[in-house]
Design a protein around this motif. Structure first.
Motif, PDB file in Angstrom:
ATOM      1  N   ALA A 106      -8.297 -13.907  19.074  1.00 29.32           N
ATOM      2  CA  ALA A 106      -9.232 -14.812  18.197  1.00 29.32           C
ATOM      3  C   ALA A 106     -10.429 -13.752  17.849  1.00 29.32           C
ATOM      4  N   LEU A 107     -10.403 -13.069  19.024  1.00 29.96           N
ATOM      5  CA  LEU A 107     -11.560 -11.948  19.258  1.00 29.96           C
ATOM      6  C   LEU A 107     -11.251 -10.525  19.023  1.00 29.96           C
ATOM      7  N   LEU A 108     -10.298 -10.126  18.975  1.00 34.88           N
ATOM      8  CA  LEU A 108      -9.263  -9.429  18.354  1.00 34.88           C
ATOM      9  C   LEU A 108     -10.433  -9.146  16.547  1.00 34.88           C
ATOM     10  N   ARG A 109      -9.454 -10.215  15.981  1.00 30.13           N
ATOM     11  CA  ARG A 109     -10.287 -10.043  14.421  1.00 30.13           C
ATOM     12  C   ARG A 109     -11.123 -10.352  14.591  1.00 30.13           C
ATOM     13  N   ALA A 110     -12.183 -10.973  15.354  1.00 30.68           N
ATOM     14  CA  ALA A 110     -13.469 -10.966  14.969  1.00 30.68           C
ATOM     15  C   ALA A 110     -14.919  -9.589  15.001  1.00 30.68           C
ATOM     16  N   LEU A 111     -13.686  -8.847  16.267  1.00 32.18           N
ATOM     17  CA  LEU A 111     -14.366  -7.730  16.529  1.00 32.18           C
ATOM     18  C   LEU A 111     -13.874  -6.350  15.444  1.00 32.18           C
ATOM     19  N   CYS A 112     -13.093  -6.925  14.668  1.00 25.83           N
ATOM     20  CA  CYS A 112     -12.171  -5.637  13.301  1.00 25.83           C
ATOM     21  C   CYS A 112     -13.691  -5.650  12.370  1.00 25.83           C
ATOM     22  N   LEU A 113     -14.323  -6.469  12.242  1.00 24.64           N
ATOM     23  CA  LEU A 113     -15.427  -7.212  10.857  1.00 24.64           C
ATOM     24  C   LEU A 113     -16.609  -6.259  11.251  1.00 24.64           C
ATOM     25  N   GLN A 114     -16.544  -5.898  12.652  1.00 23.73           N
ATOM     26  CA  GLN A 114     -17.873  -5.004  12.426  1.00 23.73           C
ATOM     27  C   GLN A 114     -18.994  -5.508  12.046  1.00 23.73           C
ATOM     28  N   SER A 115     -18.929  -7.001  12.580  1.00 23.34           N
ATOM     29  CA  SER A 115     -20.048  -7.964  12.028  1.00 23.34           C
ATOM     30  C   SER A 115     -21.448  -7.071  13.052  1.00 23.34           C
ATOM     31  N   GLU A 158     -21.974 -16.181  36.765  1.00 24.52           N
ATOM     32  CA  GLU A 158     -21.209 -14.770  36.466  1.00 24.52           C
ATOM     33  C   GLU A 158     -21.875 -14.328  35.917  1.00 24.52           C
ATOM     34  N   GLN A 159     -20.691 -14.506  34.838  1.00 21.77           N
ATOM     35  CA  GLN A 159     -20.713 -13.670  33.065  1.00 21.77           C
ATOM     36  C   GLN A 159     -21.392 -13.275  32.352  1.00 21.77           C
ATOM     37  N   ALA A 160     -23.311 -14.619  32.572  1.00 23.15           N
ATOM     38  CA  ALA A 160     -24.001 -14.748  31.946  1.00 23.15           C
ATOM     39  C   ALA A 160     -24.854 -13.551  32.329  1.00 23.15           C
ATOM     40  N   ARG A 161     -25.011 -13.170  33.656  1.00 19.80           N
ATOM     41  CA  ARG A 161     -25.348 -12.542  34.808  1.00 19.80           C
ATOM     42  C   ARG A 161     -24.871 -10.835  34.194  1.00 19.80           C
ATOM     43  N   ARG A 162     -23.311 -10.765  33.979  1.00 22.03           N
ATOM     44  CA  ARG A 162     -23.163  -9.173  33.693  1.00 22.03           C
ATOM     45  C   ARG A 162     -23.299  -8.904  32.090  1.00 22.03           C
ATOM     46  N   LEU A 163     -23.509  -9.721  31.363  1.00 21.87           N
ATOM     47  CA  LEU A 163     -23.503  -8.924  29.636  1.00 21.87           C
ATOM     48  C   LEU A 163     -24.961  -9.306  29.790  1.00 21.87           C
ATOM     49  N   ALA A 164     -25.455 -10.593  29.517  1.00 17.86           N
ATOM     50  CA  ALA A 164     -26.555 -10.705  28.640  1.00 17.86           C
ATOM     51  C   ALA A 164     -27.760 -10.231  29.371  1.00 17.86           C
ATOM     52  N   SER A 165     -28.652  -9.933  28.327  1.00 16.66           N
ATOM     53  CA  SER A 165     -30.466  -9.363  28.280  1.00 16.66           C
ATOM     54  C   SER A 165     -31.115 -10.164  28.551  1.00 16.66           C
ATOM     55  N   ARG A 166     -30.942 -11.146  27.483  1.00 14.13           N
ATOM     56  CA  ARG A 166     -31.793 -12.568  28.016  1.00 14.13           C
ATOM     57  C   ARG A 166     -30.747 -14.232  27.967  1.00 14.13           C
ATOM     58  N   HIS A 167     -31.468 -14.678  28.923  1.00  8.34           N
ATOM     59  CA  HIS A 167     -30.687 -16.380  29.049  1.00  8.34           C
ATOM     60  C   HIS A 167     -31.429 -17.569  28.931  1.00  8.34           C
ATOM     61  N   VAL A 188     -23.835  -9.516  14.574  1.00  7.05           N
ATOM     62  CA  VAL A 188     -24.008 -10.721  15.189  1.00  7.05           C
ATOM     63  C   VAL A 188     -22.891 -11.473  15.760  1.00  7.05           C
ATOM     64  N   LEU A 189     -22.448 -11.409  16.835  1.00  9.94           N
ATOM     65  CA  LEU A 189     -21.467 -11.911  17.033  1.00  9.94           C
ATOM     66  C   LEU A 189     -21.510 -13.696  17.850  1.00  9.94           C
ATOM     67  N   LEU A 190     -21.124 -14.505  17.348  1.00 12.31           N
ATOM     68  CA  LEU A 190     -21.391 -15.546  17.828  1.00 12.31           C
ATOM     69  C   LEU A 190     -20.065 -16.466  18.587  1.00 12.31           C
ATOM     70  N   LEU A 191     -19.927 -16.194  20.370  1.00 15.51           N
ATOM     71  CA  LEU A 191     -19.065 -16.376  20.935  1.00 15.51           C
ATOM     72  C   LEU A 191     -19.122 -17.940  21.438  1.00 15.51           C
ATOM     73  N   ASP A 192     -17.958 -18.788  21.263  1.00 19.64           N
ATOM     74  CA  ASP A 192     -18.084 -19.530  22.724  1.00 19.64           C
ATOM     75  C   ASP A 192     -16.987 -19.735  23.346  1.00 19.64           C
ATOM     76  N   THR A 241     -24.815  -4.079  18.438  1.00 18.03           N
ATOM     77  CA  THR A 241     -24.467  -5.695  17.839  1.00 18.03           C
ATOM     78  C   THR A 241     -24.830  -6.502  19.383  1.00 18.03           C
ATOM     79  N   ALA A 242     -25.461  -7.446  18.198  1.00 19.47           N
ATOM     80  CA  ALA A 242     -26.388  -8.661  18.223  1.00 19.47           C
ATOM     81  C   ALA A 242     -25.273  -9.525  18.977  1.00 19.47           C
ATOM     82  N   ILE A 243     -24.908  -9.877  20.004  1.00 24.12           N
ATOM     83  CA  ILE A 243     -23.647 -11.297  20.419  1.00 24.12           C
ATOM     84  C   ILE A 243     -24.624 -12.239  21.139  1.00 24.12           C
ATOM     85  N   LEU A 244     -24.638 -13.590  20.365  1.00 22.81           N
ATOM     86  CA  LEU A 244     -24.174 -15.127  21.162  1.00 22.81           C
ATOM     87  C   LEU A 244     -23.498 -16.044  22.127  1.00 22.81           C
ATOM     88  N   LEU A 245     -23.888 -15.748  23.593  1.00 24.11           N
ATOM     89  CA  LEU A 245     -22.437 -16.397  24.245  1.00 24.11           C
ATOM     90  C   LEU A 245     -22.520 -17.931  24.819  1.00 24.11           C
TER      91      LEU A 245
END
Length: 103
Positions: free
Chosen positions: A16-25, A67-76, A27-31, A57-61
């Motif tokens: 599912a993530l691969l399919r979303a990435l292939c769209l070259q959007s 720990e993942q939030a710390r590794r990836l996000a610039s805003r929390h 913005v990605l909204l990832l739950d 790419t803007a990502i809303l995760l």
């Protein structure tokens, strides 16, 4: 040639993530995109997401993994009882560190 129904939860999640990435959007909204993955797969997915971030790419995760939030996000942002607030990375608290009275 396997059916998607024959894939494990983690395999379906990566697909599912691969399919979303292939769209070259732009913005990605990832739950919880890595919730069903093993540690090695989590790190691989995070590397892909870091590359997409570097490409603009803007990502809303949404994640429960501090720990993942710390590794990836610039805003929390933290959602609690319907209230959304921005917090600093230093203010992120691991669930094991929350005092017993607050749980």
């Amino acid at each position: 040639d396997r059916s998607i129904y024959g894939l494990s939860t983690g395999e379906r999640q990566r697909l599912a993530l691969l399919r979303a990435l292939c769209l070259q959007s732009k913005v990605l909204l990832l739950d919880e995109p890595t919730s069903a993955l093993d540690h090695e797969s989590v790190l691989q997915v995070e590397e892909v997401l870091k590359k997409r971030l570097a490409q603009g790419t803007a990502i809303l995760l949404v994640t429960h993994d501090v720990e993942q939030a710390r590794r990836l996000a610039s805003r929390h942002l933290h959602l609690d009882a319907g209230q959304l607030e921005e917090i600093s990375a230093d203010a992120l608290v691991h669930p094991d560190e929350v005092p017993e009275l607050v749980k």
